[in-house]
Design a protein around this motif. Structure first.
Motif, PDB file in Angstrom:
ATOM      1  N   LEU A 284       0.827  -1.209   0.000  1.00 17.62           N
ATOM      2  CA  LEU A 284       0.000   0.000   0.000  1.00 17.62           C
ATOM      3  C   LEU A 284       0.861   1.258   0.000  1.00 17.62           C
ATOM      4  O   LEU A 284       0.502   2.276  -0.605  1.00 17.62           O
ATOM      5  CB  LEU A 284      -0.911   0.016   1.228  1.00 17.62           C
ATOM      6  CG  LEU A 284      -2.011  -1.041   1.316  1.00 17.62           C
ATOM      7  CD1 LEU A 284      -2.667  -0.992   2.691  1.00 17.62           C
ATOM      8  CD2 LEU A 284      -3.048  -0.853   0.222  1.00 17.62           C
ATOM      9  N   ALA A 285       2.010   1.189   0.699  1.00 16.63           N
ATOM     10  CA  ALA A 285       2.893   2.350   0.812  1.00 16.63           C
ATOM     11  C   ALA A 285       3.851   2.485  -0.361  1.00 16.63           C
ATOM     12  O   ALA A 285       4.643   3.428  -0.406  1.00 16.63           O
ATOM     13  CB  ALA A 285       3.686   2.256   2.116  1.00 16.63           C
ATOM     14  N   GLY A 286       3.797   1.551  -1.292  1.00 12.56           N
ATOM     15  CA  GLY A 286       4.698   1.602  -2.431  1.00 12.56           C
ATOM     16  C   GLY A 286       6.110   1.164  -2.114  1.00 12.56           C
ATOM     17  O   GLY A 286       7.040   1.448  -2.866  1.00 12.56           O
TER      18      GLY A 286
ATOM     19  N   LEU B 226       4.030   2.763 -11.225  1.00 11.90           N
ATOM     20  CA  LEU B 226       4.605   4.109 -11.257  1.00 11.90           C
ATOM     21  C   LEU B 226       6.138   4.005 -11.325  1.00 11.90           C
ATOM     22  O   LEU B 226       6.738   3.211 -10.597  1.00 11.90           O
ATOM     23  CB  LEU B 226       4.193   4.865 -10.000  1.00 11.90           C
ATOM     24  CG  LEU B 226       4.175   6.396 -10.029  1.00 11.90           C
ATOM     25  CD1 LEU B 226       3.168   6.896 -11.054  1.00 11.90           C
ATOM     26  CD2 LEU B 226       3.831   6.931  -8.646  1.00 11.90           C
ATOM     27  N   PRO B 227       6.795   4.778 -12.180  1.00 13.78           N
ATOM     28  CA  PRO B 227       8.269   4.728 -12.251  1.00 13.78           C
ATOM     29  C   PRO B 227       8.897   5.013 -10.891  1.00 13.78           C
ATOM     30  O   PRO B 227       8.333   5.741 -10.069  1.00 13.78           O
ATOM     31  CB  PRO B 227       8.605   5.831 -13.263  1.00 13.78           C
ATOM     32  CG  PRO B 227       7.374   5.968 -14.093  1.00 13.78           C
ATOM     33  CD  PRO B 227       6.225   5.710 -13.168  1.00 13.78           C
ATOM     34  N   ASP B 228      10.074   4.456 -10.659  1.00 10.61           N
ATOM     35  CA  ASP B 228      10.720   4.550  -9.349  1.00 10.61           C
ATOM     36  C   ASP B 228      10.896   5.993  -8.897  1.00 10.61           C
ATOM     37  O   ASP B 228      10.659   6.320  -7.726  1.00 10.61           O
ATOM     38  CB  ASP B 228      12.089   3.858  -9.386  1.00 10.61           C
ATOM     39  CG  ASP B 228      11.960   2.340  -9.419  1.00 10.61           C
ATOM     40  OD1 ASP B 228      10.859   1.837  -9.132  1.00 10.61           O
ATOM     41  OD2 ASP B 228      12.962   1.671  -9.741  1.00 10.61           O
ATOM     42  N   ALA B 229      11.320   6.868  -9.788  1.00  9.07           N
ATOM     43  CA  ALA B 229      11.558   8.264  -9.406  1.00  9.07           C
ATOM     44  C   ALA B 229      10.258   8.938  -8.969  1.00  9.07           C
ATOM     45  O   ALA B 229      10.217   9.658  -7.966  1.00  9.07           O
ATOM     46  CB  ALA B 229      12.196   9.031 -10.556  1.00  9.07           C
TER      47      ALA B 229
ATOM     48  N   LEU C  47       7.576   7.385  -7.860  1.00  5.01           N
ATOM     49  CA  LEU C  47       7.126   6.738  -6.632  1.00  5.01           C
ATOM     50  C   LEU C  47       7.893   7.279  -5.430  1.00  5.01           C
ATOM     51  O   LEU C  47       7.315   7.502  -4.353  1.00  5.01           O
ATOM     52  CB  LEU C  47       7.307   5.231  -6.744  1.00  5.01           C
ATOM     53  CG  LEU C  47       6.715   4.366  -5.635  1.00  5.01           C
ATOM     54  CD1 LEU C  47       5.216   4.605  -5.491  1.00  5.01           C
ATOM     55  CD2 LEU C  47       6.984   2.892  -5.923  1.00  5.01           C
ATOM     56  N   THR C  48       9.179   7.526  -5.601  1.00  4.25           N
ATOM     57  CA  THR C  48       9.989   8.096  -4.522  1.00  4.25           C
ATOM     58  C   THR C  48       9.489   9.484  -4.146  1.00  4.25           C
ATOM     59  O   THR C  48       9.367   9.823  -2.964  1.00  4.25           O
ATOM     60  CB  THR C  48      11.471   8.165  -4.941  1.00  4.25           C
ATOM     61  OG1 THR C  48      11.952   6.836  -5.164  1.00  4.25           O
ATOM     62  CG2 THR C  48      12.321   8.823  -3.870  1.00  4.25           C
ATOM     63  N   ARG C  49       9.178  10.300  -5.153  1.00  8.19           N
ATOM     64  CA  ARG C  49       8.650  11.642  -4.879  1.00  8.19           C
ATOM     65  C   ARG C  49       7.307  11.570  -4.166  1.00  8.19           C
ATOM     66  O   ARG C  49       7.040  12.352  -3.238  1.00  8.19           O
ATOM     67  CB  ARG C  49       8.520  12.436  -6.188  1.00  8.19           C
ATOM     68  CG  ARG C  49       9.835  12.903  -6.776  1.00  8.19           C
ATOM     69  CD  ARG C  49       9.604  13.942  -7.855  1.00  8.19           C
ATOM     70  NE  ARG C  49       8.812  13.416  -8.969  1.00  8.19           N
ATOM     71  CZ  ARG C  49       9.329  12.800 -10.031  1.00  8.19           C
ATOM     72  NH1 ARG C  49      10.650  12.636 -10.125  1.00  8.19           N
ATOM     73  NH2 ARG C  49       8.548  12.365 -10.997  1.00  8.19           N
ATOM     74  N   LEU C  50       6.464  10.659  -4.602  1.00 16.00           N
ATOM     75  CA  LEU C  50       5.146  10.526  -3.986  1.00 16.00           C
ATOM     76  C   LEU C  50       5.275  10.132  -2.515  1.00 16.00           C
ATOM     77  O   LEU C  50       4.599  10.696  -1.651  1.00 16.00           O
ATOM     78  CB  LEU C  50       4.309   9.502  -4.753  1.00 16.00           C
ATOM     79  CG  LEU C  50       2.889   9.287  -4.242  1.00 16.00           C
ATOM     80  CD1 LEU C  50       1.921   9.109  -5.405  1.00 16.00           C
ATOM     81  CD2 LEU C  50       2.806   8.074  -3.324  1.00 16.00           C
ATOM     82  N   ARG C  51       6.135   9.163  -2.229  1.00 21.25           N
ATOM     83  CA  ARG C  51       6.327   8.755  -0.821  1.00 21.25           C
ATOM     84  C   ARG C  51       6.892   9.901  -0.001  1.00 21.25           C
ATOM     85  O   ARG C  51       6.495  10.105   1.152  1.00 21.25           O
ATOM     86  CB  ARG C  51       7.257   7.536  -0.748  1.00 21.25           C
ATOM     87  CG  ARG C  51       6.625   6.237  -1.173  1.00 21.25           C
ATOM     88  CD  ARG C  51       7.433   5.054  -0.675  1.00 21.25           C
ATOM     89  NE  ARG C  51       8.801   5.087  -1.150  1.00 21.25           N
ATOM     90  CZ  ARG C  51       9.262   4.417  -2.201  1.00 21.25           C
ATOM     91  NH1 ARG C  51       8.442   3.649  -2.904  1.00 21.25           N
ATOM     92  NH2 ARG C  51      10.519   4.502  -2.574  1.00 21.25           N
ATOM     93  N   ARG C  52       7.786  10.673  -0.579  1.00 18.96           N
ATOM     94  CA  ARG C  52       8.394  11.793   0.145  1.00 18.96           C
ATOM     95  C   ARG C  52       7.368  12.876   0.451  1.00 18.96           C
ATOM     96  O   ARG C  52       7.352  13.431   1.557  1.00 18.96           O
ATOM     97  CB  ARG C  52       9.535  12.378  -0.691  1.00 18.96           C
ATOM     98  CG  ARG C  52      10.282  13.539  -0.028  1.00 18.96           C
ATOM     99  CD  ARG C  52      11.197  14.203  -1.029  1.00 18.96           C
ATOM    100  NE  ARG C  52      10.425  14.893  -2.067  1.00 18.96           N
ATOM    101  CZ  ARG C  52      10.932  15.222  -3.264  1.00 18.96           C
ATOM    102  NH1 ARG C  52      12.166  14.897  -3.584  1.00 18.96           N
ATOM    103  NH2 ARG C  52      10.172  15.857  -4.146  1.00 18.96           N
TER     104      ARG C  52
END
Length: 260
Positions: free
Chosen positions: A73-75, A94-97, A99-104
């Motif tokens: 759920l948290a990616g 979602l592309p890794d970059a 997804l990283t921005r979204l989590r941040r």
């Protein structure tokens, strides 16, 4: 767990399921580890919505898939089938970059280990994610969080000068600072005594009612889960029930029925 109504005309809907409508949503999610006869089916066709501004606990026996579900759920982990959303953003594939921005920007985390940087003050630990992203701290919001969590007189202290409960409060403040769509808690009171753990859980509860936060917490502790609005029950990778406004006793009874 979800309505039986089909809404395939809505964006994000898939046949047989309603469109996503929560702070976090899952549709027909499956996840396995390994292959063939040795494969472990961690998640089996999981579909549910986590409502905004609510505190949800995920519980189940060891190996039920609760931690895997939270990580997906948290990616933090990929899925084999199905679709996932955080808010109105689909994170499946979602592309890794991105997804990283979204989590941040839109996800907060509170773990069993406090994960504080020992050389930084409490305030610096709270604002670290914003600093790493090159953003600007909303000082008024930081002040509100610090006051709400009782940290005003501890912001200049380093982790070794704080109690375990105070360190976890700092971790909660860090998670709240960016006003994320959702905060994920992985056994957030597992390293705390019962009194201190209760204080942290009360703060999480208040963050929903007073700050409009959405929280999803994995726990094995019925007392911790009783602070939640809703308890989702899992067994063998599948959703098997849920409880609303429950007590430790009703949660224990539900877990006993699952063989936990």
């Amino acid at each position: 767990m979800t309505s039986s109504t089909t809404s395939t005309d809505l964006p994000g809907a898939i046949p047989g399921f309603p469109a996503p409508c929560g702070a976090v949503s899952a549709r027909a999610v499956s996840k396995s580890y390994g292959r063939g006869e040795t494969a472990v089916h961690a998640l089996r066709d999981v579909s549910l919505d986590f409502e905004p501004e609510r505190f949800t606990a995920i519980m189940g026996p060891s190996g039920s898939g609760k931690s895997t579900l939270m990580h997906c759920l948290a990616g933090l982990d990929s899925i084999d089938a199905g679709r996932l959303w955080i808010g109105d953003t689909e994170i499946t594939g979602l592309p890794d970059a991105a997804l990283t921005r979204l989590r941040r920007d839109r996800v907060g985390f509170v773990f069993q280990a406090f994960n504080l940087v020992p050389t930084l003050t409490a305030e610096q630990n709270i604002t670290l994610p914003v600093a790493l992203a090159g953003g600007t701290v909303d000082t008024a919001w930081l002040q509100r969080i610090s006051s709400s969590l009782g940290l005003d007189d501890r912001l200049s202290h380093r982790p070794h000068e704080l109690s375990g409960g105070q360190q976890q409060r700092v971790a909660v403040a860090r998670a709240l600072l960016t006003r994320p769509d959702v905060i994920f808690g992985d056994e957030p009171t597992g390293n705390l005594d019962s009194v201190t753990g209760g204080e942290v859980l009360s703060l999480l509860r208040r963050s929903c009612s007073e700050m409009g936060q959405s929280i999803i917490m994995v726990t094995h502790d019925p007392v911790a889960a009783s602070y939640a609005d809703r308890v989702v029950l899992m067994k063998d990778g599948a959703l098997v029930g849920e409880l609303e406004q429950s007590t430790p006793e009703t949660i224990l009874g539900a877990l006993a029925a699952l063989g936990a």
